[in-house]
Motif scaffolding. Structure first.
Motif, PDB file in Angstrom:
ATOM      1  N   UNK A 115      21.888  65.346  29.729  1.00 24.20           N
ATOM      2  CA  UNK A 115      21.764  63.954  30.297  1.00 24.20           C
ATOM      3  C   UNK A 115      20.271  63.386  30.015  1.00 24.20           C
ATOM      4  N   UNK A 116      20.354  62.446  29.419  1.00 24.61           N
ATOM      5  CA  UNK A 116      19.033  61.498  28.823  1.00 24.61           C
ATOM      6  C   UNK A 116      18.715  60.345  29.552  1.00 24.61           C
ATOM      7  N   UNK A 117      19.906  59.724  29.897  1.00 28.56           N
ATOM      8  CA  UNK A 117      19.939  58.255  30.489  1.00 28.56           C
ATOM      9  C   UNK A 117      20.114  58.524  31.866  1.00 28.56           C
ATOM     10  N   UNK A 118      19.354  57.904  32.997  1.00 28.63           N
ATOM     11  CA  UNK A 118      19.769  57.988  34.125  1.00 28.63           C
ATOM     12  C   UNK A 118      20.951  57.086  34.655  1.00 28.63           C
ATOM     13  N   UNK A 119      21.779  57.868  35.489  1.00 32.66           N
ATOM     14  CA  UNK A 119      22.949  56.952  35.774  1.00 32.66           C
ATOM     15  C   UNK A 119      22.730  56.863  37.163  1.00 32.66           C
ATOM     16  N   UNK A 120      23.313  55.756  37.966  1.00 28.59           N
ATOM     17  CA  UNK A 120      23.281  55.477  39.157  1.00 28.59           C
ATOM     18  C   UNK A 120      24.600  55.354  39.999  1.00 28.59           C
ATOM     19  N   UNK A 121      24.529  55.956  41.033  1.00 28.64           N
ATOM     20  CA  UNK A 121      26.016  55.806  41.683  1.00 28.64           C
ATOM     21  C   UNK A 121      26.437  54.630  42.333  1.00 28.64           C
ATOM     22  N   UNK A 122      27.637  54.376  41.740  1.00 27.95           N
ATOM     23  CA  UNK A 122      28.134  52.829  42.320  1.00 27.95           C
ATOM     24  C   UNK A 122      29.033  53.158  43.289  1.00 27.95           C
ATOM     25  N   UNK A 123      29.172  52.137  44.281  1.00 26.26           N
ATOM     26  CA  UNK A 123      29.871  52.237  45.558  1.00 26.26           C
ATOM     27  C   UNK A 123      30.430  50.783  45.880  1.00 26.26           C
ATOM     28  N   UNK A 124      31.872  50.807  45.741  1.00 26.34           N
ATOM     29  CA  UNK A 124      32.515  49.590  45.923  1.00 26.34           C
ATOM     30  C   UNK A 124      33.123  49.382  47.409  1.00 26.34           C
ATOM     31  N   UNK A 125      32.583  48.359  48.074  1.00 23.53           N
ATOM     32  CA  UNK A 125      32.920  48.516  49.412  1.00 23.53           C
ATOM     33  C   UNK A 125      33.037  46.805  49.847  1.00 23.53           C
ATOM     34  N   UNK A 126      34.297  46.375  50.326  1.00 26.50           N
ATOM     35  CA  UNK A 126      34.670  45.106  50.815  1.00 26.50           C
ATOM     36  C   UNK A 126      34.541  44.241  49.632  1.00 26.50           C
ATOM     37  N   UNK A 127      34.821  44.546  48.369  1.00 25.38           N
ATOM     38  CA  UNK A 127      34.785  43.829  47.418  1.00 25.38           C
ATOM     39  C   UNK A 127      33.454  43.444  46.631  1.00 25.38           C
ATOM     40  N   UNK A 128      32.489  44.244  47.191  1.00 29.68           N
ATOM     41  CA  UNK A 128      31.066  44.177  46.688  1.00 29.68           C
ATOM     42  C   UNK A 128      30.710  45.523  46.180  1.00 29.68           C
ATOM     43  N   UNK A 129      30.014  45.280  45.028  1.00 26.19           N
ATOM     44  CA  UNK A 129      29.440  46.518  44.070  1.00 26.19           C
ATOM     45  C   UNK A 129      27.904  46.887  44.486  1.00 26.19           C
ATOM     46  N   UNK A 130      27.916  48.219  44.846  1.00 25.58           N
ATOM     47  CA  UNK A 130      26.504  48.558  45.348  1.00 25.58           C
ATOM     48  C   UNK A 130      26.074  49.785  44.768  1.00 25.58           C
ATOM     49  N   UNK A 131      24.537  49.972  44.248  1.00 24.48           N
ATOM     50  CA  UNK A 131      24.158  51.247  43.750  1.00 24.48           C
ATOM     51  C   UNK A 131      23.444  51.894  44.703  1.00 24.48           C
ATOM     52  N   UNK A 132      23.268  53.098  44.667  1.00 21.97           N
ATOM     53  CA  UNK A 132      22.235  53.826  45.616  1.00 21.97           C
ATOM     54  C   UNK A 132      21.001  54.033  44.872  1.00 21.97           C
ATOM     55  N   UNK A 133      20.026  53.999  45.756  1.00 25.26           N
ATOM     56  CA  UNK A 133      18.491  54.103  45.155  1.00 25.26           C
ATOM     57  C   UNK A 133      18.531  55.421  44.307  1.00 25.26           C
ATOM     58  N   UNK A 134      17.645  55.322  43.176  1.00 23.39           N
ATOM     59  CA  UNK A 134      17.641  56.728  42.550  1.00 23.39           C
ATOM     60  C   UNK A 134      16.959  57.764  43.135  1.00 23.39           C
ATOM     61  N   UNK A 135      17.343  58.976  42.932  1.00 26.63           N
ATOM     62  CA  UNK A 135      16.588  60.248  43.182  1.00 26.63           C
ATOM     63  C   UNK A 135      15.695  60.608  42.379  1.00 26.63           C
ATOM     64  N   UNK A 136      14.244  60.076  42.834  1.00 24.75           N
ATOM     65  CA  UNK A 136      13.040  60.290  41.801  1.00 24.75           C
ATOM     66  C   UNK A 136      12.479  61.748  41.691  1.00 24.75           C
ATOM     67  N   UNK A 137      13.052  62.637  42.675  1.00 27.17           N
ATOM     68  CA  UNK A 137      12.846  64.011  42.565  1.00 27.17           C
ATOM     69  C   UNK A 137      13.340  64.577  41.420  1.00 27.17           C
ATOM     70  N   UNK A 138      14.233  64.015  40.575  1.00 26.94           N
ATOM     71  CA  UNK A 138      14.882  64.752  39.334  1.00 26.94           C
ATOM     72  C   UNK A 138      14.382  63.648  38.408  1.00 26.94           C
ATOM     73  N   UNK A 139      14.036  64.121  37.205  1.00 26.80           N
ATOM     74  CA  UNK A 139      13.724  63.044  36.135  1.00 26.80           C
ATOM     75  C   UNK A 139      14.503  63.065  34.905  1.00 26.80           C
ATOM     76  N   UNK A 140      14.566  61.952  34.159  1.00 28.91           N
ATOM     77  CA  UNK A 140      15.354  62.054  33.110  1.00 28.91           C
ATOM     78  C   UNK A 140      14.537  61.154  31.954  1.00 28.91           C
ATOM     79  N   UNK A 141      14.766  61.264  30.631  1.00 30.29           N
ATOM     80  CA  UNK A 141      13.758  60.773  29.663  1.00 30.29           C
ATOM     81  C   UNK A 141      13.940  59.172  29.798  1.00 30.29           C
TER      82      UNK A 141
END
Ligand code: FES
Length: 157
Positions: A115-141
């Motif tokens: 895994x080189x690129x940080x991905x972000x968790x997506x949540x769909x709720x009520x027709x809206x798209x959200x992402x979770x704040x990044x967990x910066x305790x883990x790092x990626x290139x």
């Protein structure tokens, strides 16, 4: 079903999540860029799924939001427009084509660099798209370029 679990309060954001856009708008545009805490991300809608990644390529910071999506060995990948690196949408893995010289007839095969690129968790709720704040305790290139371009750093397309 998240969609039916809420009747009112469409604009209420689920705890800690960052609103990106309306599900139907992103389904139409297929991709959207956003900033979360100054960090450039891109959300793709591809074959019925949403995927969010850092928008700056882990290699040298190329704009993945301008890349094309290709299927490689059954995995949907974004191809960086700068040097054509391939990154899986699902996991952020960098793929490369390598050969095993020890095989009797070496043929190039796609392999993962991890895994080189940080991905972000997506949540769909009520027709809206959200992402979770990044967990910066883990790092990626890709973090290096996410920081470099943070808060409107020079935008090179
Ligand atoms: Fe993306 Fe080089 S910057 S492949």
């Amino acid at each position: 079903d998240l969609h039916s679990s809420r009747t009112g309060g469409a604009e209420t954001e689920p705890d800690g999540l960052i609103f990106i856009g309306k599900e139907e708008d992103i389904q139409k545009s297929q991709r959207i860029t956003a900033k979360i805490d100054g960090r450039e991300i891109v959300v793709f809608y591809h074959e019925g799924k949403f995927h969010a990644l850092d928008s700056r390529c882990y290699h040298e910071g190329g704009p993945l939001c301008r890349g094309e999506i290709e299927d490689i060995d059954g995995q949907a990948c974004i191809v960086c427009p700068w040097h054509k690196f391939k990154i899986t949408l699902e996991t952020g893995e960098g793929l490369y084509e390598g050969i095993n010289p020890l095989e009797p007839t070496p043929t190039p095969k796609w392999q993962s660099k991890g895994v080189k690129q940080r991905i972000h968790k997506v949540t769909i709720d009520n027709g809206n798209v959200y992402v979770s704040p990044p967990d910066l305790s883990v790092s990626f290139d890709s973090d290096y370029f996410a920081d470099k371009y943070k808060n409107g750093g020079e935008l090179v397309m």
